[in-house]
Enzyme design. Structure first.
Site, short mmCIF file in Angstrom:
data_model
loop_
_atom_site.label_atom_id
_atom_site.label_comp_id
_atom_site.label_asym_id
_atom_site.label_seq_id
_atom_site.Cartn_x
_atom_site.Cartn_y
_atom_site.Cartn_z
N GLY A 13 -0.02 -16.43 -2.64
CA GLY A 13 -1.11 -15.67 -1.62
C GLY A 13 -2.52 -16.55 -1.63
O GLY A 13 -3.50 -15.69 -1.35
N ASP A 60 7.94 -17.95 0.69
CA ASP A 60 7.73 -16.39 0.76
C ASP A 60 7.95 -16.04 -0.48
O ASP A 60 9.27 -16.45 -0.99
CB ASP A 60 8.76 -16.08 1.87
CG ASP A 60 8.92 -14.45 1.95
OD1 ASP A 60 8.62 -13.84 0.95
OD2 ASP A 60 9.46 -13.94 2.90
N SER A 139 -3.96 -3.06 -8.74
CA SER A 139 -4.76 -2.50 -7.88
C SER A 139 -5.23 -1.01 -8.20
O SER A 139 -4.48 -0.13 -9.01
CB SER A 139 -4.23 -2.36 -6.52
OG SER A 139 -5.14 -1.21 -5.58
N TYR A 151 2.67 1.11 -1.44
CA TYR A 151 1.78 0.07 -2.36
C TYR A 151 1.43 0.58 -3.75
O TYR A 151 1.24 -0.10 -4.61
CB TYR A 151 0.59 0.00 -1.28
CG TYR A 151 -0.65 -1.13 -1.82
CD1 TYR A 151 -0.33 -2.31 -1.48
CD2 TYR A 151 -1.62 -0.65 -2.30
CE1 TYR A 151 -1.32 -3.28 -1.94
CE2 TYR A 151 -2.74 -1.66 -2.60
CZ TYR A 151 -2.59 -2.96 -2.59
OH TYR A 151 -3.37 -3.99 -2.77
N ALA A 152 1.25 1.92 -3.67
CA ALA A 152 0.69 2.62 -5.01
C ALA A 152 1.78 2.44 -5.76
O ALA A 152 1.70 1.95 -7.25
CB ALA A 152 0.41 4.04 -4.79
N THR A 153 3.12 2.75 -5.67
CA THR A 153 4.39 2.66 -6.41
C THR A 153 4.31 1.09 -7.02
O THR A 153 4.63 0.77 -8.12
CB THR A 153 5.54 2.78 -5.73
OG1 THR A 153 5.15 4.38 -5.15
CG2 THR A 153 6.62 2.69 -6.58
N LYS A 155 2.05 -1.29 -7.07
CA LYS A 155 0.83 -1.70 -8.00
C LYS A 155 1.17 -1.03 -9.30
O LYS A 155 0.68 -1.43 -10.40
CB LYS A 155 -0.33 -1.65 -7.23
CG LYS A 155 -0.71 -2.32 -5.95
CD LYS A 155 -0.58 -3.58 -6.11
CE LYS A 155 -1.30 -4.73 -5.28
NZ LYS A 155 -0.95 -6.27 -5.69
P1 NAP Z 1 -5.19 -11.16 2.00
O1 NAP Z 1 -6.57 -11.60 2.39
O2 NAP Z 1 -4.47 -10.27 2.94
O3 NAP Z 1 -4.26 -12.28 1.37
C1 NAP Z 1 -3.07 -12.08 0.92
C2 NAP Z 1 -2.33 -13.38 1.12
O4 NAP Z 1 -1.08 -13.21 0.52
C3 NAP Z 1 -2.36 -13.78 2.54
O5 NAP Z 1 -2.72 -15.07 2.91
C4 NAP Z 1 -0.83 -13.61 2.90
O6 NAP Z 1 -0.29 -14.32 3.95
C5 NAP Z 1 -0.09 -13.86 1.69
N1 NAP Z 1 1.34 -13.22 1.84
C6 NAP Z 1 1.69 -12.15 2.00
N2 NAP Z 1 2.84 -12.11 1.84
C7 NAP Z 1 3.53 -13.22 1.39
C8 NAP Z 1 4.64 -13.71 0.80
N3 NAP Z 1 5.80 -13.11 1.04
N4 NAP Z 1 4.76 -14.78 0.51
C9 NAP Z 1 3.55 -15.51 0.21
N5 NAP Z 1 2.37 -15.13 0.55
C10 NAP Z 1 2.34 -14.05 0.99
O7 NAP Z 1 -5.34 -9.87 0.68
P2 NAP Z 1 -6.42 -9.84 -0.48
O8 NAP Z 1 -7.30 -8.78 -0.29
O9 NAP Z 1 -6.87 -11.33 -0.86
O10 NAP Z 1 -5.43 -9.49 -1.64
C11 NAP Z 1 -4.83 -10.53 -2.62
C12 NAP Z 1 -4.03 -9.22 -3.57
O11 NAP Z 1 -5.07 -8.50 -4.30
C13 NAP Z 1 -2.88 -8.51 -3.12
O12 NAP Z 1 -1.72 -8.36 -3.98
C14 NAP Z 1 -3.64 -7.13 -2.90
O13 NAP Z 1 -2.64 -6.31 -2.95
C15 NAP Z 1 -4.55 -7.21 -4.08
N6 NAP Z 1 -5.57 -6.22 -3.85
C16 NAP Z 1 -6.62 -6.35 -3.14
C17 NAP Z 1 -7.73 -5.49 -2.95
C18 NAP Z 1 -8.69 -5.73 -2.05
O14 NAP Z 1 -9.62 -4.62 -1.78
N7 NAP Z 1 -8.69 -6.49 -1.03
C19 NAP Z 1 -8.02 -4.43 -3.82
C20 NAP Z 1 -6.61 -4.10 -4.90
C21 NAP Z 1 -5.70 -5.22 -4.95
P3 NAP Z 1 -0.50 -13.90 5.52
O15 NAP Z 1 -1.93 -13.52 5.83
O16 NAP Z 1 0.14 -14.86 6.18
O17 NAP Z 1 0.44 -12.46 5.58
#
Ligand code: NAP
Length: 251
Positions: A13, A60, A139, A151-153, A155
């Site tokens: 990601g 993926d 998270s 999502y909570a589950t 994480k």
């Molecule tokens: P983001 O901007 O949506 O980036 C996530 C990236 O993962 C996107 O480029 C997405 O691609 C890619 N992705 C999704 N499904 C995938 C798959 N099956 N295989 C490979 N890549 C995939 O999210 P972010 O906010 O940076 O979050 C990054 C991580 O931190 C996540 O695990 C999220 O749950 C966690 N997190 C975020 C926050 C927050 O506040 N932002 C808080 C707690 C935890 P597409 O865009 O093409 O789908």
């Protein structure tokens, strides 16, 4: 400097948001970085922005064959794999009574199965090298969050996963740790704000008012913690979850 100098890192990601910030930071600290994302062009564009020989890989994380091929490509290009950052993620938020099986399965597949598949493929090379750092994105939602039963589950599950990897892989010089971010401004949180009829600015202000540091988080806040876990000097730190959330719950 030991740190991550000349280590090989794979960030899932990694094309945008938190993953991009981590990949950029690790490269700046001297690592050779592979950016993996669903969209190969986006992954390559980010790798080009990062420079320093970074490569982009389209895959993926929930598909075993694609994960295996991606890890093999990293090892073929860079000769090793020392650092895995399990960061790829999606949201399919809904109240439980409206949550579809597809909402549930998609989130489990990307977060839980994805981290499992990537870690399983990566550890082969880490065990061989008797060195590894696995950093997984949990998270604050792991503690429960309205509209995020799926999502909570996932994480919370990733925290148990991390501790188990720490137990199994420690003897091979591999650490496993997790980061639990609070509100971090990315495309993911912008989409959430829009979905609830708000703006990212309003969301940031609302969150900032409830935490001691009085500001929203940015991807670099998470990259800093990831760099700590990924560093060679952090070899005695394993099975830990660091909440990077500006002190959420303390006020
Ligand atoms: P983001 O901007 O949506 O980036 C996530 C990236 O993962 C996107 O480029 C997405 O691609 C890619 N992705 C999704 N499904 C995938 C798959 N099956 N295989 C490979 N890549 C995939 O999210 P972010 O906010 O940076 O979050 C990054 C991580 O931190 C996540 O695990 C999220 O749950 C966690 N997190 C975020 C926050 C927050 O506040 N932002 C808080 C707690 C935890 P597409 O865009 O093409 O789908």
């Amino acid at each position: 400097m030991a740190g991550v100098q000349d280590r090989v890192a794979l960030v899932t990601g990694g094309a945008q948001g938190i993953g991009e910030a981590i990949a950029t930071r690790l490269a700046a600290d001297g690592a050779k970085v592979a950016v993996l994302d669903l969209n190969a062009d986006a992954a390559s564009a980010t790798a080009t922005r990062i420079g320093a020989g970074a490569i982009g890989i389209g895959a993926d994380v929930s598909k075993a064959d694609q994960v295996e091929a991606a890890v093999e490509r990293v090892v073929a290009e860079f000769g090793a794999l020392h650092i895995l950052v399990n960061n790829a993620g999606v949201l399919r938020d809904n109240m439980l009574f409206k949550m579809s099986e597809d909402d549930w399965d998609t989130v489990m597949n990307v977060h839980l199965k994805g981290a499992f598949l990537c870690s399983r493929a990566a550890q082969v090379h880490m065990v061989q090298a008797h060195y590894g750092r696995i950093v997984t994105m949990s998270s604050t939602s792991a503690l429960g969050n309205r509209g995020q039963a799926n999502y909570a589950t996932a994480k919370a599950g990733l925290q148990g996963f991390t501790k188990t990897l720490a137990i199994e892989l420690g003897q091979f010089g591999i650490t496993a740790n997790a980061i639990a971010p609070g509100f971090i401004e990315t495309a993911m949180t912008k989409a959430t704000a829009e979905r609830i009829g708000s703006t990212i600015e309003e969301m940031r202000e609302r969150v900032a008012a409830t935490i001691p540091v009085r500001r929203g988080g940015v991807p670099a806040d998470i990259a800093n913690t990831a760099a700590f876990f990924a560093g060679e000097e952090s070899g005695y730190v394993t099975g830990q979850v660091i909440y990077v959330d500006g002190g959420r719950g303390l006020l």
